[in-house]
Motif scaffolding. Structure first.
Motif, short mmCIF file in Angstrom:
data_model
loop_
_atom_site.label_atom_id
_atom_site.label_comp_id
_atom_site.label_asym_id
_atom_site.label_seq_id
_atom_site.Cartn_x
_atom_site.Cartn_y
_atom_site.Cartn_z
N ALA A 135 0.83 -1.21 0.00
CA ALA A 135 0.00 0.00 0.00
C ALA A 135 0.87 1.26 0.00
O ALA A 135 0.59 2.22 -0.72
CB ALA A 135 -0.93 0.00 1.21
N ILE A 136 1.94 1.24 0.80
CA ILE A 136 2.85 2.39 0.86
C ILE A 136 3.51 2.61 -0.50
O ILE A 136 3.61 3.74 -0.99
CB ILE A 136 3.91 2.18 1.95
CG1 ILE A 136 3.25 2.20 3.34
CG2 ILE A 136 5.00 3.25 1.87
CD1 ILE A 136 4.18 1.80 4.46
N SER A 137 3.96 1.52 -1.12
CA SER A 137 4.59 1.61 -2.43
C SER A 137 3.62 2.15 -3.47
O SER A 137 3.98 3.00 -4.31
CB SER A 137 5.12 0.24 -2.86
OG SER A 137 5.68 0.29 -4.15
N MET A 138 2.37 1.67 -3.41
CA MET A 138 1.35 2.12 -4.36
C MET A 138 1.08 3.62 -4.21
O MET A 138 1.01 4.36 -5.19
CB MET A 138 0.07 1.33 -4.16
CG MET A 138 -1.08 1.71 -5.09
SD MET A 138 -2.12 3.04 -4.42
CE MET A 138 -2.89 2.22 -3.03
N LEU A 139 0.97 4.08 -2.95
CA LEU A 139 0.71 5.50 -2.71
C LEU A 139 1.87 6.37 -3.19
O LEU A 139 1.66 7.48 -3.70
CB LEU A 139 0.45 5.74 -1.22
CG LEU A 139 -0.89 5.25 -0.67
CD1 LEU A 139 -0.96 5.45 0.84
CD2 LEU A 139 -2.05 5.99 -1.34
N SER A 140 3.08 5.87 -3.04
CA SER A 140 4.25 6.61 -3.52
C SER A 140 4.20 6.78 -5.03
O SER A 140 4.51 7.85 -5.56
CB SER A 140 5.54 5.89 -3.11
OG SER A 140 5.67 5.84 -1.71
N GLU A 141 3.80 5.71 -5.73
CA GLU A 141 3.72 5.78 -7.19
C GLU A 141 2.59 6.71 -7.64
O GLU A 141 2.73 7.46 -8.61
CB GLU A 141 3.50 4.37 -7.77
CG GLU A 141 4.68 3.44 -7.59
CD GLU A 141 5.95 3.98 -8.24
OE1 GLU A 141 5.86 4.54 -9.35
OE2 GLU A 141 7.02 3.86 -7.62
N VAL A 142 1.46 6.66 -6.92
CA VAL A 142 0.34 7.55 -7.24
C VAL A 142 0.76 9.00 -7.05
O VAL A 142 0.44 9.86 -7.87
CB VAL A 142 -0.89 7.22 -6.37
CG1 VAL A 142 -1.98 8.28 -6.55
CG2 VAL A 142 -1.45 5.85 -6.72
N LYS A 143 1.49 9.26 -5.96
CA LYS A 143 1.95 10.63 -5.71
C LYS A 143 2.85 11.11 -6.85
O LYS A 143 2.72 12.26 -7.31
CB LYS A 143 2.71 10.70 -4.39
CG LYS A 143 3.24 12.10 -4.08
CD LYS A 143 3.90 12.17 -2.71
CE LYS A 143 4.40 13.58 -2.44
NZ LYS A 143 5.02 13.71 -1.10
#
Length: 252
Positions: A135-143
């Motif tokens: 989830a953290i990795s996904m949010l970083s990519e979305v950002k």
């Protein structure tokens, strides 16, 4: 089918040729809701069909607190790919995902009483450590993908944009223009250029950072609750105490 957009078409006269032309206006109001895009798989295609059902320049009015970032990304891409000019006008608020859509405008105009807000993407995650890391990795990519849209429009550095998102930054019209999220401030329609200039909005930029306000409040609370160190007592010296003890012994 639930929609958070609405089209309005009207015929106006071309100021140069005086020929009637079709003016197309798109209103994006309310939350960019997830169910509008995922409950009905054809919804993105329907939006694209409506967008491309006419030709010429369009005006997009935005008043939205944001919503689903995937839906916003789809609208952003469709507007960016549109062959005509896209004038974005923010009449209320363009926050979160709605601010991303605003970046697709060939020209972005903000009402003097409107607001724009950018922040980090958020999600809900459930599971073990591995799931949390995903989830953290996904949010970083979305950002990073959101920063792409801001960077193209504003020309600001990715580090600067990242800090603004971290702080949950709220911008008034002047700050939005100053930081290049918008090109100009909406003015009263008038045929007189001089009058338009007189109606230009003046004032100092205002930018509100949620993180800065929280940190300031915590500093004030810490200062109020800090235990003050008590001053050391100025007692008698050792020699004085010994002299007093010897005096007592003489009288025992």
């Amino acid at each position: 089918m639930k929609k958070f957009w609405k089209w309005k078409n009207r015929t106006v006269l071309n100021q140069e040729t005086q020929e009637p032309i079709q003016e197309r206006t798109l209103f994006l109001n309310g939350t960019i809701a997830e169910e509008s895009w995922f409950d009905d798989d054809v919804t993105p295609q329907v939006f694209k069909e409506e967008l491309c059902s006419g030709s010429g320049d369009i005006t997009v009015w935005i008043n939205s607190p944001g919503g689903d970032c995937v839906a916003a990304a789809q609208i952003y891409n469709m507007l960016m790919d549109y062959p005509g000019n896209v004038t974005v006008k923010i009449d209320g608020i363009a926050a979160s995902a709605a601010s991303v859509i605003a970046m697709a405008g060939t020209r972005v105009l903000v009402s003097p009483v409107s607001m724009m807000m950018i922040h980090n993407p958020a999600t809900v995650a459930f599971g073990d450590t591995a799931e949390m890391e995903k989830a953290i990795s996904m949010l970083s990519e979305v950002k990073e993908s959101i920063i792409n849209a801001y960077e193209i429009k504003t020309g600001l550095s990715r580090a600067k944009l990242s800090h603004l998102m971290d702080a949950e930054t709220w911008m008034d019209a002047h700050s939005a223009v100053e930081l290049c999220f918008a090109d100009d401030i909406l003015k009263r329609a008038s045929e007189d250029t001089e009058e338009d200039e007189n109606l230009a909005v003046t004032g100092a930029p205002m930018m509100f950072s949620h993180a800065a306000v929280t940190n300031s409040l915590m500093d004030k609370l810490a200062a109020k609750c800090r235990i003050q160190k008590q001053p050391e007592e100025t007692g008698r010296s050792v020699d004085s105490l010994m002299e007093r003890l010897n005096l007592i012994k003489q009288h025992l």
